[in-house]
Design a protein around this motif. Structure first.
Motif, PDB file in Angstrom:
ATOM      1  N   ILE A 146      -1.459  -3.109  -3.193  1.00 19.39           N
ATOM      2  CA  ILE A 146      -1.274  -4.308  -4.024  1.00 19.39           C
ATOM      3  C   ILE A 146      -0.261  -5.240  -3.365  1.00 19.39           C
ATOM      4  O   ILE A 146      -0.451  -6.463  -3.340  1.00 19.39           O
ATOM      5  N   TRP A 147       0.792  -4.681  -2.776  1.00 15.41           N
ATOM      6  CA  TRP A 147       1.781  -5.488  -2.065  1.00 15.41           C
ATOM      7  C   TRP A 147       1.128  -6.195  -0.875  1.00 15.41           C
ATOM      8  O   TRP A 147       1.390  -7.377  -0.613  1.00 15.41           O
ATOM      9  N   LEU A 148       0.270  -5.482  -0.153  1.00 18.22           N
ATOM     10  CA  LEU A 148      -0.419  -6.093   0.984  1.00 18.22           C
ATOM     11  C   LEU A 148      -1.395  -7.176   0.531  1.00 18.22           C
ATOM     12  O   LEU A 148      -1.515  -8.218   1.199  1.00 18.22           O
ATOM     13  N   LEU A 149      -2.085  -6.954  -0.579  1.00 24.81           N
ATOM     14  CA  LEU A 149      -2.964  -7.995  -1.107  1.00 24.81           C
ATOM     15  C   LEU A 149      -2.170  -9.232  -1.531  1.00 24.81           C
ATOM     16  O   LEU A 149      -2.609 -10.364  -1.324  1.00 24.81           O
ATOM     17  N   TRP A 150      -1.008  -9.032  -2.119  1.00 20.09           N
ATOM     18  CA  TRP A 150      -0.148 -10.140  -2.535  1.00 20.09           C
ATOM     19  C   TRP A 150       0.256 -10.991  -1.334  1.00 20.09           C
ATOM     20  O   TRP A 150       0.341 -12.209  -1.428  1.00 20.09           O
ATOM     21  N   HIS A 151       0.470 -10.331  -0.195  1.00 20.84           N
ATOM     22  CA  HIS A 151       0.878 -11.043   1.020  1.00 20.84           C
ATOM     23  C   HIS A 151      -0.304 -11.390   1.922  1.00 20.84           C
ATOM     24  O   HIS A 151      -0.111 -11.737   3.091  1.00 20.84           O
ATOM     25  N   ARG A 152      -1.502 -11.307   1.396  1.00 27.23           N
ATOM     26  CA  ARG A 152      -2.742 -11.716   2.048  1.00 27.23           C
ATOM     27  C   ARG A 152      -3.045 -10.958   3.336  1.00 27.23           C
ATOM     28  O   ARG A 152      -3.603 -11.508   4.282  1.00 27.23           O
ATOM     29  N   ALA A 153      -2.694  -9.693   3.376  1.00 24.92           N
ATOM     30  CA  ALA A 153      -3.044  -8.823   4.497  1.00 24.92           C
ATOM     31  C   ALA A 153      -4.261  -8.012   4.067  1.00 24.92           C
ATOM     32  O   ALA A 153      -4.175  -6.834   3.729  1.00 24.92           O
ATOM     33  N   TRP A 154      -5.436  -8.663   4.057  1.00 23.72           N
ATOM     34  CA  TRP A 154      -6.639  -8.092   3.470  1.00 23.72           C
ATOM     35  C   TRP A 154      -7.090  -6.821   4.191  1.00 23.72           C
ATOM     36  O   TRP A 154      -7.392  -5.815   3.536  1.00 23.72           O
ATOM     37  N   LEU A 155      -7.188  -6.877   5.502  1.00 23.45           N
ATOM     38  CA  LEU A 155      -7.678  -5.728   6.255  1.00 23.45           C
ATOM     39  C   LEU A 155      -6.730  -4.533   6.135  1.00 23.45           C
ATOM     40  O   LEU A 155      -7.160  -3.396   5.943  1.00 23.45           O
ATOM     41  N   ALA A 156      -5.435  -4.799   6.234  1.00 18.44           N
ATOM     42  CA  ALA A 156      -4.442  -3.723   6.097  1.00 18.44           C
ATOM     43  C   ALA A 156      -4.500  -3.126   4.685  1.00 18.44           C
ATOM     44  O   ALA A 156      -4.382  -1.908   4.521  1.00 18.44           O
ATOM     45  N   ALA A 157      -4.701  -3.965   3.671  1.00 16.91           N
ATOM     46  CA  ALA A 157      -4.790  -3.470   2.296  1.00 16.91           C
ATOM     47  C   ALA A 157      -6.019  -2.584   2.122  1.00 16.91           C
ATOM     48  O   ALA A 157      -5.946  -1.529   1.472  1.00 16.91           O
ATOM     49  N   ALA A 158      -7.143  -2.969   2.700  1.00 10.90           N
ATOM     50  CA  ALA A 158      -8.353  -2.145   2.602  1.00 10.90           C
ATOM     51  C   ALA A 158      -8.164  -0.812   3.327  1.00 10.90           C
ATOM     52  O   ALA A 158      -8.569   0.236   2.820  1.00 10.90           O
ATOM     53  N   LEU A 159      -7.523  -0.852   4.480  1.00 10.47           N
ATOM     54  CA  LEU A 159      -7.277   0.375   5.232  1.00 10.47           C
ATOM     55  C   LEU A 159      -6.327   1.312   4.480  1.00 10.47           C
ATOM     56  O   LEU A 159      -6.569   2.519   4.386  1.00 10.47           O
ATOM     57  N   VAL A 160      -5.258   0.766   3.924  1.00 16.30           N
ATOM     58  CA  VAL A 160      -4.304   1.573   3.161  1.00 16.30           C
ATOM     59  C   VAL A 160      -4.972   2.147   1.914  1.00 16.30           C
ATOM     60  O   VAL A 160      -4.754   3.310   1.566  1.00 16.30           O
ATOM     61  N   PHE A 161      -5.809   1.360   1.249  1.00 19.52           N
ATOM     62  CA  PHE A 161      -6.524   1.858   0.075  1.00 19.52           C
ATOM     63  C   PHE A 161      -7.434   3.025   0.445  1.00 19.52           C
ATOM     64  O   PHE A 161      -7.482   4.040  -0.261  1.00 19.52           O
ATOM     65  N   ALA A 162      -8.136   2.910   1.562  1.00 20.93           N
ATOM     66  CA  ALA A 162      -9.034   3.987   2.001  1.00 20.93           C
ATOM     67  C   ALA A 162      -8.245   5.246   2.361  1.00 20.93           C
ATOM     68  O   ALA A 162      -8.638   6.363   1.985  1.00 20.93           O
ATOM     69  N   ILE A 163      -7.145   5.086   3.076  1.00 16.54           N
ATOM     70  CA  ILE A 163      -6.339   6.249   3.473  1.00 16.54           C
ATOM     71  C   ILE A 163      -5.717   6.922   2.253  1.00 16.54           C
ATOM     72  O   ILE A 163      -5.702   8.154   2.148  1.00 16.54           O
ATOM     73  N   GLN A 164      -5.216   6.120   1.325  1.00 14.63           N
ATOM     74  CA  GLN A 164      -4.621   6.720   0.133  1.00 14.63           C
ATOM     75  C   GLN A 164      -5.675   7.345  -0.780  1.00 14.63           C
ATOM     76  O   GLN A 164      -5.396   8.334  -1.450  1.00 14.63           O
ATOM     77  N   SER A 165      -6.870   6.807  -0.793  1.00 17.32           N
ATOM     78  CA  SER A 165      -7.954   7.436  -1.552  1.00 17.32           C
ATOM     79  C   SER A 165      -8.305   8.789  -0.952  1.00 17.32           C
ATOM     80  O   SER A 165      -8.511   9.770  -1.683  1.00 17.32           O
ATOM     81  N   LEU A 166      -8.357   8.850   0.378  1.00 19.95           N
ATOM     82  CA  LEU A 166      -8.610  10.118   1.051  1.00 19.95           C
ATOM     83  C   LEU A 166      -7.487  11.120   0.750  1.00 19.95           C
ATOM     84  O   LEU A 166      -7.752  12.287   0.461  1.00 19.95           O
ATOM     85  N   GLY A 167      -6.239  10.654   0.791  1.00 21.52           N
ATOM     86  CA  GLY A 167      -5.109  11.525   0.460  1.00 21.52           C
ATOM     87  C   GLY A 167      -5.155  12.005  -0.971  1.00 21.52           C
ATOM     88  O   GLY A 167      -4.821  13.155  -1.271  1.00 21.52           O
ATOM     89  N   SER A 168      -5.598  11.152  -1.880  1.00 21.98           N
ATOM     90  CA  SER A 168      -5.707  11.525  -3.288  1.00 21.98           C
ATOM     91  C   SER A 168      -6.778  12.598  -3.492  1.00 21.98           C
ATOM     92  O   SER A 168      -6.583  13.552  -4.251  1.00 21.98           O
ATOM     93  N   VAL A 169      -7.898  12.442  -2.807  1.00 21.22           N
ATOM     94  CA  VAL A 169      -8.955  13.445  -2.899  1.00 21.22           C
ATOM     95  C   VAL A 169      -8.490  14.763  -2.296  1.00 21.22           C
ATOM     96  O   VAL A 169      -8.730  15.843  -2.844  1.00 21.22           O
ATOM     97  N   LEU A 170      -7.805  14.699  -1.145  1.00 24.38           N
ATOM     98  CA  LEU A 170      -7.311  15.915  -0.510  1.00 24.38           C
ATOM     99  C   LEU A 170      -6.241  16.621  -1.347  1.00 24.38           C
ATOM    100  O   LEU A 170      -6.113  17.840  -1.293  1.00 24.38           O
ATOM    101  N   SER A 171      -5.470  15.859  -2.095  1.00 30.04           N
ATOM    102  CA  SER A 171      -4.388  16.471  -2.877  1.00 30.04           C
ATOM    103  C   SER A 171      -4.927  17.353  -4.006  1.00 30.04           C
ATOM    104  O   SER A 171      -4.221  18.224  -4.499  1.00 30.04           O
TER     105      SER A 171
END
Length: 156
Positions: free
Chosen positions: A36-61
């Protein structure tokens, strides 16, 4: 003390009024809400990448064997965004043509702005304080080998 980066838009002169000021610091909001912080600062690609990595981490947890690895992935991603988020913003602006005009260490933003625009108030907008150091090849003094290491005075 904090470090402030002053970026000027493409084609602007130094100490422009439209300079963007970015504080290079750890961000707690970026730590707890990284994409959300990255989206606020208009870093779209980084926000999508962080969302995907954290989703993977959430599933693994939720997996009984890889649970700690998933939590570690989420924490490491959040920590990376919190520490390097301002650097990502600066990199995005530089790709867009902005240039870093000054890097100033100051106690707060107002003091950093005062230091940055000080030359304009004095009536000397073109004066920049730089330090130039001599190149090592221009020195006439030869360096002796240190700690028993072989010197390269005769070449290799």
């Amino acid at each position: 003390m904090a470090t402030f980066l002053f970026l000027i838009p493409p084609g602007a002169k130094s100490q422009d009024e439209n300079a963007r000021i970015i504080r290079d610091h750890f961000s707690w909001i970026a730590f707890f809400l990284p994409y959300i912080w990255l989206l606020w600062h208009r870093a779209w690609l980084a926000a999508a990448l962080v969302f995907a990595i954290q989703s993977l981490g959430s599933v693994l947890s939720e997996h009984p064997v890889f649970g700690f690895a998933g939590v570690g992935i989420c924490l490491a991603t959040s920590l990376l965004v919190a520490l390097e988020g301002p650097t990502m913003i600066v990199a995005g602006l530089r790709r867009a043509g902005w240039t870093v005009d000054a890097v100033i260490s100051a106690d707060d933003r107002a003091t950093a702005e005062e230091i940055y625009y000080m030359d304009i108030k004095a009536g000397e907008p073109e004066t920049r304080h730089t330090v130039s150091l001599p190149a090592s090849e221009t020195s006439t003094r030869r360096h002796a080998p240190m700690l028993g290491l072989v010197g390269f005075g005769e070449g290799r």
